[in-house]
Design an enzyme around this catalytic site. Structure first.
Site, mmCIF file in Angstrom:
data_model
loop_
_atom_site.group_PDB
_atom_site.id
_atom_site.type_symbol
_atom_site.label_atom_id
_atom_site.label_comp_id
_atom_site.label_asym_id
_atom_site.label_seq_id
_atom_site.Cartn_x
_atom_site.Cartn_y
_atom_site.Cartn_z
ATOM 1 N N PHE A 149 44.076 41.860 33.369
ATOM 2 C CA PHE A 149 44.136 41.943 34.827
ATOM 3 C C PHE A 149 42.949 42.694 35.425
ATOM 4 O O PHE A 149 42.792 42.740 36.647
ATOM 5 C CB PHE A 149 45.412 42.677 35.253
ATOM 6 C CG PHE A 149 45.588 44.010 34.566
ATOM 7 C CD1 PHE A 149 44.755 45.084 34.851
ATOM 8 C CD2 PHE A 149 46.576 44.183 33.608
ATOM 9 C CE1 PHE A 149 44.897 46.308 34.206
ATOM 10 C CE2 PHE A 149 46.720 45.406 32.961
ATOM 11 C CZ PHE A 149 45.883 46.465 33.256
ATOM 12 N N ARG A 153 4.764 32.760 50.370
ATOM 13 C CA ARG A 153 4.123 32.612 49.063
ATOM 14 C C ARG A 153 5.097 32.894 47.916
ATOM 15 O O ARG A 153 5.030 32.262 46.857
ATOM 16 C CB ARG A 153 2.922 33.556 48.973
ATOM 17 C CG ARG A 153 2.099 33.348 47.736
ATOM 18 C CD ARG A 153 0.781 34.082 47.683
ATOM 19 N NE ARG A 153 0.552 35.109 48.649
ATOM 20 C CZ ARG A 153 0.077 36.323 48.360
ATOM 21 N NH1 ARG A 153 -0.188 36.645 47.106
ATOM 22 N NH2 ARG A 153 -0.146 37.200 49.308
ATOM 23 N N TYR A 191 4.003 37.064 51.891
ATOM 24 C CA TYR A 191 4.940 36.994 50.762
ATOM 25 C C TYR A 191 6.186 36.162 51.076
ATOM 26 O O TYR A 191 6.747 35.511 50.189
ATOM 27 C CB TYR A 191 5.393 38.407 50.374
ATOM 28 C CG TYR A 191 4.379 39.209 49.582
ATOM 29 C CD1 TYR A 191 3.102 38.739 49.327
ATOM 30 C CD2 TYR A 191 4.742 40.467 49.087
ATOM 31 C CE1 TYR A 191 2.193 39.484 48.603
ATOM 32 C CE2 TYR A 191 3.836 41.229 48.355
ATOM 33 C CZ TYR A 191 2.560 40.733 48.125
ATOM 34 O OH TYR A 191 1.672 41.482 47.414
ATOM 35 N N GLU A 195 46.857 54.400 35.534
ATOM 36 C CA GLU A 195 45.831 53.415 35.854
ATOM 37 C C GLU A 195 44.598 54.197 36.325
ATOM 38 O O GLU A 195 44.344 54.343 37.514
ATOM 39 C CB GLU A 195 46.360 52.445 36.895
ATOM 40 C CG GLU A 195 47.575 51.692 36.369
ATOM 41 C CD GLU A 195 48.340 50.899 37.412
ATOM 42 O OE1 GLU A 195 47.834 50.770 38.557
ATOM 43 O OE2 GLU A 195 49.431 50.410 37.108
ATOM 44 N N ASN A 249 50.635 40.193 39.005
ATOM 45 C CA ASN A 249 49.687 40.901 38.150
ATOM 46 C C ASN A 249 48.581 39.953 37.708
ATOM 47 O O ASN A 249 48.776 39.115 36.840
ATOM 48 C CB ASN A 249 50.421 41.474 36.926
ATOM 49 C CG ASN A 249 49.631 42.577 36.252
ATOM 50 O OD1 ASN A 249 48.422 42.537 36.194
ATOM 51 N ND2 ASN A 249 50.342 43.557 35.735
ATOM 52 N N HIS A 297 55.583 46.538 46.178
ATOM 53 C CA HIS A 297 54.146 46.334 46.072
ATOM 54 C C HIS A 297 53.561 45.577 47.274
ATOM 55 O O HIS A 297 52.344 45.420 47.365
ATOM 56 C CB HIS A 297 53.816 45.593 44.774
ATOM 57 C CG HIS A 297 53.899 46.468 43.548
ATOM 58 N ND1 HIS A 297 55.002 47.233 43.268
ATOM 59 C CD2 HIS A 297 53.014 46.712 42.544
ATOM 60 C CE1 HIS A 297 54.802 47.901 42.138
ATOM 61 N NE2 HIS A 297 53.608 47.602 41.685
ATOM 62 N N TYR A 354 57.292 46.397 28.052
ATOM 63 C CA TYR A 354 56.761 46.643 29.392
ATOM 64 C C TYR A 354 56.857 45.386 30.251
ATOM 65 O O TYR A 354 56.496 44.287 29.838
ATOM 66 C CB TYR A 354 55.288 47.078 29.326
ATOM 67 C CG TYR A 354 54.685 47.292 30.701
ATOM 68 C CD1 TYR A 354 55.022 48.411 31.447
ATOM 69 C CD2 TYR A 354 53.826 46.358 31.261
ATOM 70 C CE1 TYR A 354 54.490 48.608 32.719
ATOM 71 C CE2 TYR A 354 53.294 46.541 32.525
ATOM 72 C CZ TYR A 354 53.638 47.662 33.244
ATOM 73 O OH TYR A 354 53.124 47.848 34.501
#
Length: 526
Positions: free
Chosen positions: A347, A290, A287, A433, A203, A91, A61
């Site tokens: 990744f 405090r 508050y 994915e 990646n 991409h 791959y």
């Protein structure tokens, strides 16, 4: 707490020792980047292993197969280089605003560092190009949206890598150039990618971890400034610091809580304001005063938790697949007698995404308590005994800091609207994915939160400095709170009459976010 010093001339990248302050030094202050010689050797060894896999012809791959859903598609050897080029081009599909200069630089530096670990199979020559681009100010134009945080921050990193190929656009000294022309300004030629190099460039989690590094450093500055602001508010509203007594925090010893309580004591040391009313009839403060150590401390712990993950991630291999020496991993991993190339999930941005959302939420609550303290100084229903309405003489004719609190409230609302991207997931790539982290969006949101919260704390500081103008003659602020007030006054004069406040809000935010308040306090307390 870490060393906050980001003023360094050179950052040596070795894949092992990068810290958030290094990222800030390079991204924001243009420190020069140098690549460690040992890292260069590791990268070359990793590259040699990839080439052995290519020669073997085994399907691996990212080397000789398609990507994502197309993982089963075999790529012929003569098409492997084109495969990598196509990957980067296809991409580069981001959208939204462009990343800022420092955001782009943070992503480039952190990508160089993860490649320097020597598990990505990229030639040192390609990484040298990225280093030169950083040092010569060649900044790819990168769209901010498109990352799912698995498989890493693909789209933003692809826009970065596209310029290496001579494509896309880059900014050089503010001028927008084609990728090829931008490279030429640094005496660089476009790169022709070899096997796996496109995937090695895009990646990983480097948008996420780069922005997270900037956020961590800024958030820590904001936390220190918020302690100073809260201490100043405590004084000018005639509150007490009895809530910061060490005994209280020894019986509930959360680290951040103890740190903030100790900070308030140091900031208010030698305060005659506190001494002037220690015998008053008020039993308890609200508050927002405090419970300051508990709230600020919890935010500190959240940011510390994020820093821990960021420092691990900065020096991690987040590529896929990863390249190891043959025989050093599971025998089922594909490879040759020389190398094993293993597909896995480093990744995936979830280790950062969850903590980014947590830290951004914690900083939002820090803003909430700061805004409430600002209101206590402005609100005539609360402070009629000590302070004029909205911290101005002739209120009614004048509005003073009334609308500054509106702005703080609006920014707080925006922080609360961001939600938690890390608990969402949209399957992509044909279901291959099928669970993603959305860490990129978590990082972008956190950056916005930090900007907003710096302004909100800045509003509190402006109000605190103005309220101090109305103290009785002879009363002195604490050593640290006095220094914080003086730092504000060095750039913002007292509000003697109404005037536009927008630039002053920006100035105060910068004092908070970029460390001027902390530095002023440390200069008198250390």
């Amino acid at each position: 707490m870490s060393d906050r010093n980001v003023q360094r001339d050179v950052v040596v990248v070795d894949g092992e020792s990068l810290v958030p302050e290094d990222v800030v030094a390079v991204a924001r202050y243009d420190a020069r980047v140098e690549l460690d010689d040992d890292a260069r050797e590791r990268m070359q060894e990793s590259r040699d292993r990839v080439e052995s896999v290519v020669e073997s012809g085994e399907p691996v791959y990212g080397v000789n197969t398609g990507f994502g859903h197309l993982v089963e598609t075999h790529i012929d050897e003569e098409d492997i280089e084109q495969l990598q080029t196509n990957l980067v081009r296809s991409h580069s599909a981001g959208a939204g605003r462009e990343l800022t200069r420092e955001e782009v630089r943070s992503m480039m530096l952190t990508r160089v560092n993860t490649l320097a670990k020597g598990y990505s199979g990229i030639r040192p020559f390609v990484v040298d190009h990225l280093v030169t681009m950083l040092n010569e100010g060649v900044h790819p134009v990168v769209r901010s949206r498109g990352s799912l945080g698995a498989s890493g921050d693909l789209a933003p990193l692809a826009h970065m890598a596209l310029v290496l190929l001579g494509g896309g656009e880059a900014l050089v000294d503010g001028e927008r150039l084609s990728g090829e022309d931008a490279l030429a300004t640094a005496d660089l030629e476009p790169v022709t990618l070899a096997s796996k190099e496109g995937l090695a460039l895009i990646n990983g989690t480097q948008l996420t971890v780069g922005l997270a590094s900037l956020f961590v450093v800024d958030a820590e500055e904001i936390l220190d400034a918020a302690d100073a602001a809260g201490a100043l508010t405590t004084e000018v509203t005639m509150g007490t610091t009895a809530n910061c007594d060490p005994k209280i925090h020894e019986v509930r010893p959360h680290p951040g809580q103890k740190e903030s309580a100790a900070a308030i004591r140091r900031l208010t040391a030698d305060s005659t304001v506190l001494e002037s009313h220690k015998d008053c009839e008020r039993v308890q403060d609200a508050y927002s005063i405090r419970c300051l150590p508990q709230v600020h401390g919890a935010a500190r712990d959240a940011v510390d938790h994020l820093r821990e993950a960021v420092e691990v991630e900065l020096n991690s291999a987040t590529d896929n697949p990863l390249v190891f020496e043959a025989g050093s991993v599971d025998e089922r991993a594909p490879g040759t007698d020389v190398a094993a190339v293993v597909s896995a999930g480093n990744f995936h941005g979830e280790p950062l995404a969850l903590r980014l959302d947590y830290a951004a939420g914690a900083l939002t609550d820090l803003a909430a308590i700061s805004e409430r303290r600002a209101d206590r100084m402005l609100n005539p229903e609360v402070q009629e005994e000590y302070l004029p309405p909205f911290l101005t003489e002739h209120s009614g004719l004048r509005s003073g800091y009334m609308i500054a609190q509106y702005t703080a409230a609006a920014l707080l609302n925006e922080c609360r609207s961001f939600g938690r991207p890390s608990i969402d997931s949209t399957p992509v790539s044909g279901g291959q994915e099928d669970h993603v982290s959305m860490s990129g969006q978590s990082a972008l949101n956190a950056r916005r939160v930090a900007e907003n919260v710096a302004t909100i704390v800045g509003v509190e500081l402006l109000c605190g400095a103005q309220a101090a103008e109305f103290l009785d003659d002879g009363l002195e602020l604490g050593t640290g709170t006095g220094a914080a007030r003086d730092e504000v006054r060095s750039v913002v004069p007292p509000l003697d009459e109404d005037r536009p406040l927008d630039e002053e809000l920006e100035t105060a935010a910068d004092l908070v976010r970029f460390g001027a308040i902390r530095a002023a306090v440390e200069s008198v307390l250390d």
